[in-house]
Design a protein around this motif. Structure first.
Motif, mmCIF file in Angstrom:
data_model
loop_
_atom_site.group_PDB
_atom_site.id
_atom_site.type_symbol
_atom_site.label_atom_id
_atom_site.label_comp_id
_atom_site.label_asym_id
_atom_site.label_seq_id
_atom_site.Cartn_x
_atom_site.Cartn_y
_atom_site.Cartn_z
ATOM 1 N N GLU A 1 1.553 -1.302 0.417
ATOM 2 C CA GLU A 1 -0.231 -0.360 0.033
ATOM 3 C C GLU A 1 0.971 1.572 -0.179
ATOM 4 N N GLU A 2 2.249 1.434 0.730
ATOM 5 C CA GLU A 2 2.982 2.362 0.632
ATOM 6 C C GLU A 2 3.517 2.241 -0.490
ATOM 7 N N LEU A 3 4.372 1.800 -0.737
ATOM 8 C CA LEU A 3 5.776 1.381 -2.105
ATOM 9 C C LEU A 3 5.068 1.062 -2.915
ATOM 10 N N GLY A 4 3.621 0.018 -3.158
ATOM 11 C CA GLY A 4 3.501 0.209 -4.320
ATOM 12 C C GLY A 4 2.868 1.895 -5.839
ATOM 13 N N PRO A 5 2.407 2.812 -4.822
ATOM 14 C CA PRO A 5 1.915 4.011 -6.160
ATOM 15 C C PRO A 5 3.429 4.351 -6.083
ATOM 16 N N MET A 6 4.322 3.329 -5.859
ATOM 17 C CA MET A 6 5.972 4.762 -5.914
ATOM 18 C C MET A 6 6.742 3.514 -6.708
ATOM 19 N N GLU A 7 5.963 2.523 -7.592
ATOM 20 C CA GLU A 7 6.934 1.199 -8.208
ATOM 21 C C GLU A 7 7.706 2.325 -9.392
ATOM 22 N N ASP A 8 6.842 3.083 -9.986
ATOM 23 C CA ASP A 8 7.755 4.438 -11.194
ATOM 24 C C ASP A 8 9.064 4.735 -10.492
ATOM 25 N N ASP A 9 9.109 5.157 -9.438
ATOM 26 C CA ASP A 9 10.339 5.970 -8.760
ATOM 27 C C ASP A 9 11.056 5.127 -8.539
ATOM 28 N N PHE A 10 11.623 3.968 -8.301
ATOM 29 C CA PHE A 10 12.072 2.861 -8.389
ATOM 30 C C PHE A 10 12.895 2.444 -9.838
ATOM 31 N N ALA A 11 14.132 1.926 -9.806
ATOM 32 C CA ALA A 11 14.340 1.296 -11.074
ATOM 33 C C ALA A 11 14.671 0.084 -10.484
ATOM 34 N N GLU A 12 14.238 -0.915 -11.805
ATOM 35 C CA GLU A 12 14.110 -1.963 -12.118
ATOM 36 C C GLU A 12 14.621 -3.096 -10.994
ATOM 37 N N GLY A 13 13.837 -3.473 -10.486
ATOM 38 C CA GLY A 13 14.534 -4.809 -9.020
ATOM 39 C C GLY A 13 14.589 -4.325 -7.907
ATOM 40 N N PHE B 1 8.948 3.760 10.123
ATOM 41 C CA PHE B 1 10.961 3.739 10.001
ATOM 42 C C PHE B 1 11.384 3.659 8.741
ATOM 43 N N ILE B 2 11.033 2.242 7.881
ATOM 44 C CA ILE B 2 10.965 2.048 6.761
ATOM 45 C C ILE B 2 10.743 3.507 5.682
ATOM 46 N N MET B 3 9.976 4.090 5.928
ATOM 47 C CA MET B 3 9.251 5.129 4.328
ATOM 48 C C MET B 3 9.969 5.973 5.503
ATOM 49 N N TRP B 4 10.513 6.520 6.582
ATOM 50 C CA TRP B 4 11.314 7.250 6.941
ATOM 51 C C TRP B 4 12.364 7.642 6.212
ATOM 52 N N TRP B 5 13.696 6.371 5.210
ATOM 53 C CA TRP B 5 14.457 6.512 4.210
ATOM 54 C C TRP B 5 14.145 7.160 3.361
ATOM 55 N N LEU B 6 13.138 7.188 2.502
ATOM 56 C CA LEU B 6 12.783 7.807 2.009
ATOM 57 C C LEU B 6 12.229 9.569 2.113
ATOM 58 N N GLU B 7 11.890 10.372 3.131
ATOM 59 C CA GLU B 7 12.218 11.247 3.383
ATOM 60 C C GLU B 7 13.229 12.079 2.945
ATOM 61 N N PRO B 8 12.826 13.357 2.931
ATOM 62 C CA PRO B 8 14.636 14.038 2.731
ATOM 63 C C PRO B 8 15.628 13.640 4.023
ATOM 64 N N GLU B 9 15.055 13.838 5.082
ATOM 65 C CA GLU B 9 16.187 13.217 6.273
ATOM 66 C C GLU B 9 16.620 11.484 6.104
ATOM 67 N N GLY B 10 16.111 10.790 5.270
ATOM 68 C CA GLY B 10 16.402 9.684 5.504
ATOM 69 C C GLY B 10 17.049 9.588 4.056
ATOM 70 N N LEU B 11 16.572 10.149 3.294
ATOM 71 C CA LEU B 11 17.398 10.304 1.427
ATOM 72 C C LEU B 11 18.842 10.906 1.811
ATOM 73 N N GLN B 12 19.308 11.801 2.441
ATOM 74 C CA GLN B 12 20.597 12.036 2.555
ATOM 75 C C GLN B 12 21.225 11.865 4.056
ATOM 76 N N ALA B 13 20.776 10.824 4.705
ATOM 77 C CA ALA B 13 21.313 9.291 5.275
ATOM 78 C C ALA B 13 21.390 8.865 4.706
ATOM 79 N N GLN B 14 21.112 7.453 3.071
ATOM 80 C CA GLN B 14 21.044 7.149 2.615
ATOM 81 C C GLN B 14 22.649 7.156 1.681
ATOM 82 N N SER B 15 22.377 8.791 1.010
ATOM 83 C CA SER B 15 23.574 9.513 0.618
ATOM 84 C C SER B 15 25.201 8.799 1.628
ATOM 85 N N ASP B 16 24.525 9.747 2.911
ATOM 86 C CA ASP B 16 26.069 9.523 3.498
ATOM 87 C C ASP B 16 26.790 8.061 4.054
ATOM 88 N N THR B 17 25.802 7.241 3.744
ATOM 89 C CA THR B 17 26.645 6.751 4.467
ATOM 90 C C THR B 17 26.243 4.819 3.629
#
Length: 411
Positions: free
Chosen positions: A106-118, A316-332
């Motif tokens: 329900e959360e990630l399905g509508p965002m499918e086109d925002d992710f690369a294949e796989g 928690f899982i969806m937070w990683w797609l918020e700006p702060e979480g995205l920045q944390a992904q990039s940094d780490t």
């Protein structure tokens, strides 16, 4: 990396009314998170816990070699489950097939086109998570060392182009410099698998059924065995000190690897070679082919369906797609698999080590084909044994692949 170390984050009682998306005002719910990455706890403590003060976060750090086994024991017992667990991508397929993880369709399905294949992963028709720090592979080249022999990797090369340069390098250096690396054991198996995957190869389909193109697997292994027999590969693994000595002495002047080793570890171990290296995104197998990389790693966070705080796990899982979480992904982790991230955070990072090249964006721009990690400990073991025997000359490539398939057929 520390093992079995727990760090409790005391949640602030004075957070903003709109922080997070759950919980009654004034209530604080426990949220237990298992991680294997030593870079994760500070991010969770400093950033996530601040954004979601309604959760009293407990972080349990577990070595990567133990996290899956410990989770399986907890799943079998049905208690002592964490709310969220960080998993290696390679371990996720078989676990998700058990149906014991939160369905985030329900959360990630509508965002499918925002992710690369796989990148979106799950089991039983569900989406359980998304891959973070995807292990997109690239060819890392010491272009200055090649230039000493008048050599250079061309733009948009095929593997035939790269092999031709490796042969020229072998001749020019008297067999003392290498553009390919073949590690032994499990690392060698996963290196072969990355090459195989980049050609569209897989061992299991999305339903966990054996689905392997044996001819393609054999052709790929033949390619790698031929490199070995021709003397074009360095035998070693990047976890050994001698490996980095070989890079310092310019014995190794190129190798295929993901961001974590190809960029981060290279800069940490050989800072004096800054400016000499460049990234060549994964070569194609034939001229004009659509570019695809191979998967070598990656990790993800998944919520447990039977744990105490499913809403906290979702937050928690969806937070990683918020700006702060995205920045944390990039940094780490370096690479961010969420395509709109470029609109949320600055990913235009020129790296002076690579002469100002934006290696993160270039690596992430090459997707890898669909791949399913089912029965991975057994699959990895079967590939490891067969590939090692093929390199040793004890099995031909077709015999090695037949041996792998025979073992997997019995699972």
């Amino acid at each position: 990396m520390c093992g079995a170390v727990a760090a409790v984050v005391a949640a602030a009682a004075c957070g903003s009314d709109d922080a997070g998306s759950t919980g009654d005002e004034g209530n604080v719910d426990d949220l237990e998170i298992w991680v294997f990455s030593s870079s994760a706890p500070p991010v969770i403590e400093d950033d996530f816990a601040t954004a979601f003060p309604q959760y009293d976060v407990e972080i349990v750090e577990i070595p990567i070699a133990d996290v899956t086994q410990r989770l399986v024991v907890a799943l079998q017992g049905g208690d002592d489950l964490p709310d969220v667990v960080q998993l290696p991508l390679r371990e996720s397929g078989g676990l998700f097939s058990t149906g014991q993880f939160l369905d985030l369709s329900e959360e990630l399905g509508p965002m499918e086109d925002d992710f690369a294949e796989g990148i979106l992963v799950g089991g039983n028709g569900e989406i359980n998570s998304f891959t973070m720090g995807p292990g997109n592979m690239g060819l890392w080249v010491n272009q200055a060392a090649l230039a000493e022999h008048g050599l250079a990797v061309p733009e948009n090369p095929t593997w035939d182009d790269v092999v031709a340069i490796a042969r020229d390098l072998d001749a020019a250096s008297g067999g003392t410099q290498y553009l390919f690396v073949q590690p032994p054991g499990t690392n060698g198996a996963n290196m072969f698998n990355a090459f195989f995957n980049s050609r569209g190869g897989t061992w299991w389909n999305e339903d966990g059924e054996l689905s392997v193109d044996e001819d393609l697997a054999t052709e790929t292994l033949e390619f790698m065995v031929d490199l070995d027999q021709e003397g074009l590969v360095y035998h070693g693994v990047w976890t050994d000190a001698t490996y980095w000595d070989a890079i310092r002495s310019e014995e190794i002047v190129g190798w295929t690897m993901n961001f974590g080793v190809g960029s981060t570890s290279l800069q940490e171990n050989v800072p004096e070679q800054s400016g000499q290296w460049r990234l060549v995104t994964w070569p194609t197998w034939s001229e004009g082919d659509e570019q695809r990389t191979g998967v070598f790693g990656g990790s993800l966070y998944a919520g447990l369906d039977g744990a105490d705080n499913p809403q906290g796990a979702r937050d928690f899982i969806m937070w990683w797609l918020e700006p702060e979480g995205l920045q944390a992904q990039s940094d780490t982790l370096g690479l961010v698999s969420y395509q709109p991230a470029a609109e949320e955070i600055d990913l235009d990072i020129e790296d002076p080590y690579f002469g100002g090249q934006n290696v993160r964006q270039e690596l992430a721009s090459v997707p890898y084909p669909e791949f399913h990690f089912f029965h991975w400990p057994e699959t990895e073991a079967a590939i490891t044994a067969a590939v090692d025997q093929a390199y040793a000359g004890d099995l031909t490539p077709d015999e090695a692949v037949a041996q792998i398939v025979a073992e997997l057929s019995g699972l």
